[in-house]
Design a protein around this motif. Structure first.
Motif, PDB file in Angstrom:
ATOM      1  N   LYS A  91      23.129   0.143  -2.608  1.00 30.00           N
ATOM      2  CA  LYS A  91      24.569   0.185  -2.950  1.00 30.00           C
ATOM      3  C   LYS A  91      25.371  -1.091  -3.398  1.00 30.00           C
ATOM      4  CE  LYS A  91      24.679   4.778  -2.522  1.00 30.00           C
ATOM      5  NZ  LYS A  91      25.195   5.742  -3.619  1.00 30.00           N
ATOM      6  N   GLN A  92      24.515  -2.109  -3.271  1.00 30.79           N
ATOM      7  CA  GLN A  92      25.287  -3.587  -3.395  1.00 30.79           C
ATOM      8  C   GLN A  92      25.419  -3.516  -4.808  1.00 30.79           C
ATOM      9  OE1 GLN A  92      22.847  -6.491  -1.570  1.00 30.79           O
ATOM     10  NE2 GLN A  92      23.200  -5.541   0.661  1.00 30.79           N
ATOM     11  N   GLY A  93      26.576  -4.419  -5.155  1.00 28.45           N
ATOM     12  CA  GLY A  93      27.131  -4.854  -6.392  1.00 28.45           C
ATOM     13  C   GLY A  93      28.076  -3.848  -6.985  1.00 28.45           C
ATOM     14  N   GLN A  94      28.599  -2.736  -6.108  1.00 28.50           N
ATOM     15  CA  GLN A  94      29.373  -1.593  -6.493  1.00 28.50           C
ATOM     16  C   GLN A  94      30.853  -1.795  -5.895  1.00 28.50           C
ATOM     17  OE1 GLN A  94      27.451   2.419  -6.043  1.00 28.50           O
ATOM     18  NE2 GLN A  94      25.515   1.370  -6.500  1.00 28.50           N
ATOM     19  N   GLY A  95      31.092  -2.888  -5.327  1.00 24.75           N
ATOM     20  CA  GLY A  95      32.386  -3.148  -4.846  1.00 24.75           C
ATOM     21  C   GLY A  95      32.676  -2.597  -3.695  1.00 24.75           C
ATOM     22  N   ILE A  96      31.791  -1.981  -2.753  1.00 25.51           N
ATOM     23  CA  ILE A  96      31.770  -1.470  -1.698  1.00 25.51           C
ATOM     24  C   ILE A  96      32.367  -2.394  -0.375  1.00 25.51           C
ATOM     25  CG2 ILE A  96      30.744  -0.256   0.470  1.00 25.51           C
ATOM     26  CD1 ILE A  96      28.961   1.105  -1.903  1.00 25.51           C
ATOM     27  N   GLY A  97      31.757  -3.512  -0.475  1.00 22.10           N
ATOM     28  CA  GLY A  97      32.018  -4.568   0.501  1.00 22.10           C
ATOM     29  C   GLY A  97      33.685  -5.063   0.492  1.00 22.10           C
ATOM     30  N   LYS A  98      34.105  -5.228  -0.863  1.00 25.85           N
ATOM     31  CA  LYS A  98      35.391  -5.483  -1.374  1.00 25.85           C
ATOM     32  C   LYS A  98      36.422  -4.404  -0.813  1.00 25.85           C
ATOM     33  CE  LYS A  98      38.376  -6.584  -5.163  1.00 25.85           C
ATOM     34  NZ  LYS A  98      38.092  -6.964  -6.787  1.00 25.85           N
ATOM     35  N   LYS A  99      35.823  -3.091  -1.001  1.00 23.33           N
ATOM     36  CA  LYS A  99      36.708  -1.799  -0.716  1.00 23.33           C
ATOM     37  C   LYS A  99      36.921  -2.056   0.825  1.00 23.33           C
ATOM     38  CE  LYS A  99      35.751   0.789  -4.850  1.00 23.33           C
ATOM     39  NZ  LYS A  99      34.888   1.920  -5.420  1.00 23.33           N
ATOM     40  N   LEU A 100      36.026  -2.296   1.661  1.00 20.14           N
ATOM     41  CA  LEU A 100      35.945  -2.160   3.092  1.00 20.14           C
ATOM     42  C   LEU A 100      36.908  -3.305   3.521  1.00 20.14           C
ATOM     43  CD1 LEU A 100      32.241  -1.343   4.078  1.00 20.14           C
ATOM     44  CD2 LEU A 100      34.130   0.122   4.499  1.00 20.14           C
ATOM     45  N   ILE A 101      36.767  -4.668   3.111  1.00 20.45           N
ATOM     46  CA  ILE A 101      37.640  -5.665   3.437  1.00 20.45           C
ATOM     47  C   ILE A 101      39.089  -5.445   3.194  1.00 20.45           C
ATOM     48  CG2 ILE A 101      38.067  -7.953   3.034  1.00 20.45           C
ATOM     49  CD1 ILE A 101      35.288  -8.321   2.418  1.00 20.45           C
ATOM     50  N   ASN A 102      39.276  -4.915   1.869  1.00 19.85           N
ATOM     51  CA  ASN A 102      40.658  -4.537   1.596  1.00 19.85           C
ATOM     52  C   ASN A 102      41.477  -3.559   2.445  1.00 19.85           C
ATOM     53  OD1 ASN A 102      41.077  -6.680  -0.652  1.00 19.85           O
ATOM     54  ND2 ASN A 102      40.135  -5.505  -2.134  1.00 19.85           N
ATOM     55  N   ASN A 117      26.839 -16.110  -2.328  1.00 21.43           N
ATOM     56  CA  ASN A 117      27.427 -14.792  -2.719  1.00 21.43           C
ATOM     57  C   ASN A 117      28.624 -14.273  -2.095  1.00 21.43           C
ATOM     58  OD1 ASN A 117      25.732 -14.994  -5.103  1.00 21.43           O
ATOM     59  ND2 ASN A 117      24.134 -13.683  -4.321  1.00 21.43           N
ATOM     60  N   ALA A 118      28.248 -14.290  -0.596  1.00 19.47           N
ATOM     61  CA  ALA A 118      29.225 -13.650   0.359  1.00 19.47           C
ATOM     62  C   ALA A 118      30.432 -14.513   0.305  1.00 19.47           C
ATOM     63  CB  ALA A 118      28.559 -13.546   1.653  1.00 19.47           C
ATOM     64  N   GLU A 119      30.225 -15.814   0.456  1.00 18.85           N
ATOM     65  CA  GLU A 119      31.284 -16.913   0.495  1.00 18.85           C
ATOM     66  C   GLU A 119      32.068 -16.690  -0.789  1.00 18.85           C
ATOM     67  OE1 GLU A 119      32.042 -21.732   0.060  1.00 18.85           O
ATOM     68  OE2 GLU A 119      30.191 -20.975   0.621  1.00 18.85           O
ATOM     69  N   ARG A 120      31.734 -16.578  -1.844  1.00 16.23           N
ATOM     70  CA  ARG A 120      32.447 -16.433  -3.230  1.00 16.23           C
ATOM     71  C   ARG A 120      33.145 -14.885  -3.237  1.00 16.23           C
ATOM     72  NH1 ARG A 120      28.225 -18.764  -5.590  1.00 16.23           N
ATOM     73  NH2 ARG A 120      26.828 -16.809  -5.869  1.00 16.23           N
ATOM     74  N   LEU A 121      32.550 -14.030  -2.484  1.00 19.13           N
ATOM     75  CA  LEU A 121      33.230 -12.898  -2.481  1.00 19.13           C
ATOM     76  C   LEU A 121      34.538 -12.911  -1.519  1.00 19.13           C
ATOM     77  CD1 LEU A 121      33.902  -9.594  -2.770  1.00 19.13           C
ATOM     78  CD2 LEU A 121      32.476  -9.515  -0.421  1.00 19.13           C
ATOM     79  N   TYR A 122      34.451 -13.461  -0.244  1.00 20.45           N
ATOM     80  CA  TYR A 122      35.455 -13.819   0.795  1.00 20.45           C
ATOM     81  C   TYR A 122      36.470 -14.535  -0.037  1.00 20.45           C
ATOM     82  CZ  TYR A 122      31.673 -11.800   3.626  1.00 20.45           C
ATOM     83  OH  TYR A 122      30.703 -10.935   4.273  1.00 20.45           O
ATOM     84  N   THR A 123      36.014 -15.556  -0.659  1.00 25.68           N
ATOM     85  CA  THR A 123      37.101 -16.583  -1.129  1.00 25.68           C
ATOM     86  C   THR A 123      37.906 -15.668  -2.379  1.00 25.68           C
ATOM     87  OG1 THR A 123      35.561 -18.658  -1.069  1.00 25.68           O
ATOM     88  CG2 THR A 123      37.404 -18.906  -2.600  1.00 25.68           C
ATOM     89  N   LYS A 124      37.230 -14.921  -3.177  1.00 18.98           N
ATOM     90  CA  LYS A 124      38.015 -13.871  -3.975  1.00 18.98           C
ATOM     91  C   LYS A 124      38.981 -13.356  -3.529  1.00 18.98           C
ATOM     92  CE  LYS A 124      34.470 -13.979  -7.837  1.00 18.98           C
ATOM     93  NZ  LYS A 124      33.886 -13.186  -8.612  1.00 18.98           N
ATOM     94  N   LEU A 125      38.675 -12.751  -2.470  1.00 18.99           N
ATOM     95  CA  LEU A 125      39.597 -11.761  -1.322  1.00 18.99           C
ATOM     96  C   LEU A 125      40.600 -12.492  -0.702  1.00 18.99           C
ATOM     97  CD1 LEU A 125      37.009  -9.167  -0.380  1.00 18.99           C
ATOM     98  CD2 LEU A 125      38.685  -9.051  -2.151  1.00 18.99           C
ATOM     99  N   GLY A 126      40.608 -13.966  -0.891  1.00 16.33           N
ATOM    100  CA  GLY A 126      41.869 -14.688  -0.084  1.00 16.33           C
ATOM    101  C   GLY A 126      41.493 -15.545   1.098  1.00 16.33           C
TER     102      GLY A 126
END
Length: 185
Positions: free
Chosen positions: A119-130, A154-163
């Motif tokens: 399920k990776q790459g579908q924005g689930i991690g981002k939705k959970l964090i938000n 990759n995780a570091e980039r995601l977290y940076t994009k989320l603030g």
């Protein structure tokens, strides 16, 4: 759908925690295969009052079942929440380590974020964090923090994009991690 976890979710929570932890889970149970730690995390996910408890977890669930988890707690509660886990692994698995503090008072610590491999790459991690950050806006917390392996850009980039921003580096269980925080506004 994102929802709070319940005790009967423990088996699925355990697999997702292991998926995120891998070698750390192996260290806790003294086994090279991280899957040997599934019973340990299933046990604690079903219980209240510990850092891996269902009480501290939000789940992402779709038609296929639970495919993502995020867990977190007040950093001031780390010792209290970690104590039953450390006592249990010392007695059950002979774990003798003294893990460094992952967090501290003054931040809401995001302990684990995991999304099923398929399920990776579908924005689930981002939705959970938000979703978690939105919930924190109604609490006393002003900062959320997490650790990310320096080997996981990759995780570091995601977290940076989320603030989230890197505030320092931390050693934890033999690895070097970035300690990242974001302001809750």
């Amino acid at each position: 759908m994102i929802r709070p976890a319940i005790p009967t979710d423990a088996a699925q929570i355990a697999r997702l925690i292991i998926h995120a932890m891998e070698d750390l889970a192996s260290k806790f149970v003294g086994q090279p295969d991280p899957l040997k730690a599934i019973p340990l995390f299933q046990h604690f996910a079903a219980l209240p009052g510990n850092q891996y408890s269902y009480e501290n977890i939000l789940l992402y669930e779709d038609e296929s079942g639970i495919c993502g988890v995020i867990s977190g707690y007040d950093g001031a509660d780390l010792d209290l929440l970690r104590a039953p886990f450390l006592k249990y692994i010392a007695l059950t698995y002979g774990f003798k380590g003294e893990p460094e503090d992952e967090t501290q008072p003054g931040e809401y610590y995001i302990d684990c974020i995991s999304v099923a491999a398929d399920k990776q790459g579908q924005g689930i991690g981002k939705k959970l964090i938000n979703s978690l950050i939105e919930q924190l806006k109604t609490t006393k917390h002003t900062k959320a923090g997490l650790l990310v392996s320096k080997d996981n850009p990759n995780a570091e980039r995601l977290y940076t994009k989320l603030g989230f921003q890197i505030v320092n580096e931390r050693q934890f269980m033999g690895g070097t991690y970035y300690h990242m925080q974001c302001l809750i506004q």
